[in-house]
Design a protein around this motif. Structure first.
Motif, short mmCIF file in Angstrom:
data_model
loop_
_atom_site.label_atom_id
_atom_site.label_comp_id
_atom_site.label_asym_id
_atom_site.label_seq_id
_atom_site.Cartn_x
_atom_site.Cartn_y
_atom_site.Cartn_z
N SER A 7 0.85 -1.19 0.00
CA SER A 7 0.00 0.00 0.00
C SER A 7 0.89 1.24 0.00
N VAL A 8 0.27 2.36 -0.26
CA VAL A 8 0.95 3.64 -0.15
C VAL A 8 0.32 4.38 1.02
N TYR A 22 -10.89 10.49 -2.15
CA TYR A 22 -10.62 9.11 -2.56
C TYR A 22 -11.90 8.29 -2.68
N PHE A 27 -12.62 4.52 -3.91
CA PHE A 27 -12.05 3.84 -2.75
C PHE A 27 -13.11 3.71 -1.66
N LYS A 42 -9.57 1.08 0.13
CA LYS A 42 -9.29 0.07 -0.89
C LYS A 42 -10.14 0.32 -2.13
N ASN A 43 -9.53 0.10 -3.28
CA ASN A 43 -10.21 0.13 -4.56
C ASN A 43 -9.61 -0.99 -5.39
N ASP A 45 -7.50 -3.97 -6.09
CA ASP A 45 -6.29 -4.44 -5.40
C ASP A 45 -5.47 -3.30 -4.82
N CYS A 46 -5.89 -2.07 -5.03
CA CYS A 46 -5.14 -0.90 -4.57
C CYS A 46 -5.54 -0.55 -3.14
N ILE A 47 -4.54 -0.41 -2.29
CA ILE A 47 -4.77 -0.01 -0.90
C ILE A 47 -3.97 1.26 -0.63
N ILE A 48 -4.62 2.23 -0.01
CA ILE A 48 -3.93 3.44 0.42
C ILE A 48 -4.25 3.67 1.90
N GLN A 68 -3.50 -8.76 -0.31
CA GLN A 68 -4.12 -7.49 -0.75
C GLN A 68 -5.58 -7.37 -0.32
#
Length: 123
Positions: A7-8, A22, A27, A42-43, A45-48, A68
């Protein structure tokens, strides 16, 4: 070497404004506590991570023991073993995980351009 979920972690000025922004990008809330100025979103597989007032720069984050989907993995490489491996490769550890304990721990490194990387094991 599997570092776990990626994640970022973003240093945000106003967590409520960032959360709304977001959410408009698709997200959804995954975890955290907005009253403590941090959220995980989360969106796909993207996690912030959104963090207000907790650190100076954005951080690349890896979580050994998680996938993820933020699910615990049955088998994973412990953060202390990852740290030892990186030390053997000559990578400077900025803040070290306590190698005498088990369970949750973290360490930080920087890439050649000064970008902080956090390896943070929650269990």
């Amino acid at each position: 070497m599997n570092l776990g979920a990626f994640s970022v972690s973003l240093n945000v000025k106003d967590i409520n404004v960032s959360k709304s922004f977001y959410e408009n990008l698709g997200f959804e809330f995954l975890g955290g506590d907005i009253t403590q100025n941090w959220l995980i979103m989360k969106n796909g597989d993207c996690i912030i991570g959104l963090f207000q007032g907790m650190f100076e720069k954005n951080i690349l984050t890896f979580n050994p023991g998680m996938n993820q989907e933020a699910e615990n993995l049955d088998s994973f490489t412990d953060v202390r073993e990852l740290q030892k491996h990186l030390k053997e490769k000559g990578i400077k550890i900025l803040s070290e995980a306590d190698e005498t304990n088990e369970g949750p721990a973290h360490f930080t490194i920087e890439d050649p351009d000064g970008n902080p990387i956090l390896v943070d094991q929650h269990r």
